[in-house]
Each structure stands twice: as structure tokens, then as C-alpha cells.
Design a protein around this motif. Sequence first.
Motif, short mmCIF file in Angstrom:
data_model
loop_
_atom_site.label_atom_id
_atom_site.label_comp_id
_atom_site.label_asym_id
_atom_site.label_seq_id
_atom_site.Cartn_x
_atom_site.Cartn_y
_atom_site.Cartn_z
N GLU A 1 35.22 42.79 32.58
CA GLU A 1 35.92 43.72 31.69
C GLU A 1 34.94 44.57 30.89
N ARG B 1 33.26 47.04 33.24
CA ARG B 1 34.18 48.12 33.57
C ARG B 1 34.28 49.13 32.41
N LEU C 1 33.96 53.42 32.04
CA LEU C 1 35.32 53.93 32.10
C LEU C 1 35.56 55.08 31.12
N GLY D 1 35.12 52.31 44.86
CA GLY D 1 35.11 52.67 43.45
C GLY D 1 35.55 54.11 43.29
N ASN E 1 39.23 63.22 41.34
CA ASN E 1 38.53 61.95 41.56
C ASN E 1 38.23 61.77 43.03
N TRP F 1 33.41 59.72 34.87
CA TRP F 1 33.58 58.31 34.57
C TRP F 1 33.87 57.58 35.87
N ASP G 1 35.55 53.91 37.86
CA ASP G 1 36.39 52.71 37.76
C ASP G 1 36.38 51.95 39.08
N PRO H 1 41.18 47.61 37.66
CA PRO H 1 41.41 46.63 36.59
C PRO H 1 41.25 45.18 37.04
N PRO I 1 37.90 43.61 41.51
CA PRO I 1 36.92 44.64 41.84
C PRO I 1 36.07 44.22 43.03
N GLU J 1 39.63 60.46 29.60
CA GLU J 1 39.93 59.47 30.65
C GLU J 1 41.25 58.74 30.41
N GLN K 1 44.52 57.24 32.95
CA GLN K 1 44.36 55.80 33.18
C GLN K 1 45.46 55.20 34.05
#
Length: 181
Positions: free
Chosen positions: A81, A84, A88, A106, A119, A137, A139, A142, A145, A169, A173
Amino acid sequence: MAILSIPDQGVQINEPLQIKAFLAEHGVFFKQWECTVHFDDSASQEEILAAYAKDLKPFMDKGGYQSADVISINALTPNYEAIRAKFLAEHIHEEDEIRFFVDGQGLFWFHLSDAPIFNVLCQRGDLISVPTGTKHWFDAGPQNPFVKAIRIFTDMSGWTPHYTASGIEVKYQHFKAPNLG
Ligand SMILES: [Fe+2]
């Protein structure tokens, strides 16, 4: 295979040549290297770098890059977390952020002055270079990964993120990328 999305326009591009052309138009380098080797979690960094040496070495020589390593993130990564969260929030770097995806995936988000926010979901075989100073950014999702990527550096110290604190960002989300946790 990469997927490029422009959420505000409902656009999705799956064709690698179109993705490459779109990114080139905006100064972002994208390329695909052939992946014939599959690594399990016991593969060392040296084994992975050696497997891609035929593409990696000429790329590094041409760009004047000094070092490369392998980053591996998966569901068992401690403090995921926090890791990340670090990438993020929108940020820039003082050097190109270059990633080649050996496995996993990713999502790189781009905030350019001459394009709507877009993205790129990078997956196995995709190489992307976020140019110095580009607002972006990243990611890995959540949950669950999975990233196994070669990182290529000119100077590792340039890779520290400088946050813009724009908060942009947050607006994106809820975007759901295919295959991403
Ligand atoms: Fe970054």
C-alpha cells in the motif's frame, strides 16, 4: 500488449503501431521487445537482464544509459500500500523513467500540456519511456499487483519523485483498467 485509453473521450487503442504513433506524437517513446523467456519467482535479476541483453545493451548504449535493474512486485510484497501510494500521486522526475515489462502489468497515466489525460496499460513485452519533467503517475492496481520490470537509468538519483500536488489523479481513481487488480 499495451492498451492506451483516453477516459474523457471514451477512446481505447489496442493496436501497438497506433499506440506507438500516438505516444511518439507526444514525445513518449514506446517499443515492444520480443519475450520468449518466461521467468518464475526464483529468477535472479542477473538472469532476467541477461535474457534481454540483445535488446537492452544496444538500447542503453544508444541512449547513454548507465544502469539497469529489475523490480518485482506481487501480492506478497510487504508494504505494498505504501509503495503504491508513492507513485499514485502526480509527479515528475529529473530523468527519463524507462520500464520494460518482463511480466505482469502496470498503468502509466500522462498529464501533458498538448493532450487530454491518457493512460497506457503496459504488459509483458512493452517498453515505455516517460520523458524527464513529464507529469505522470503510476498504478499497479489496488490488489493482487504483479509487476516484473527492467528499470533503466542514467543516474538513479534522478528517479526521486517530485510531487506536483495537483490532486488530478483523484479524478481518475475509479478508472478500471483491463486486468488490473
Ligand atoms: Fe514516476
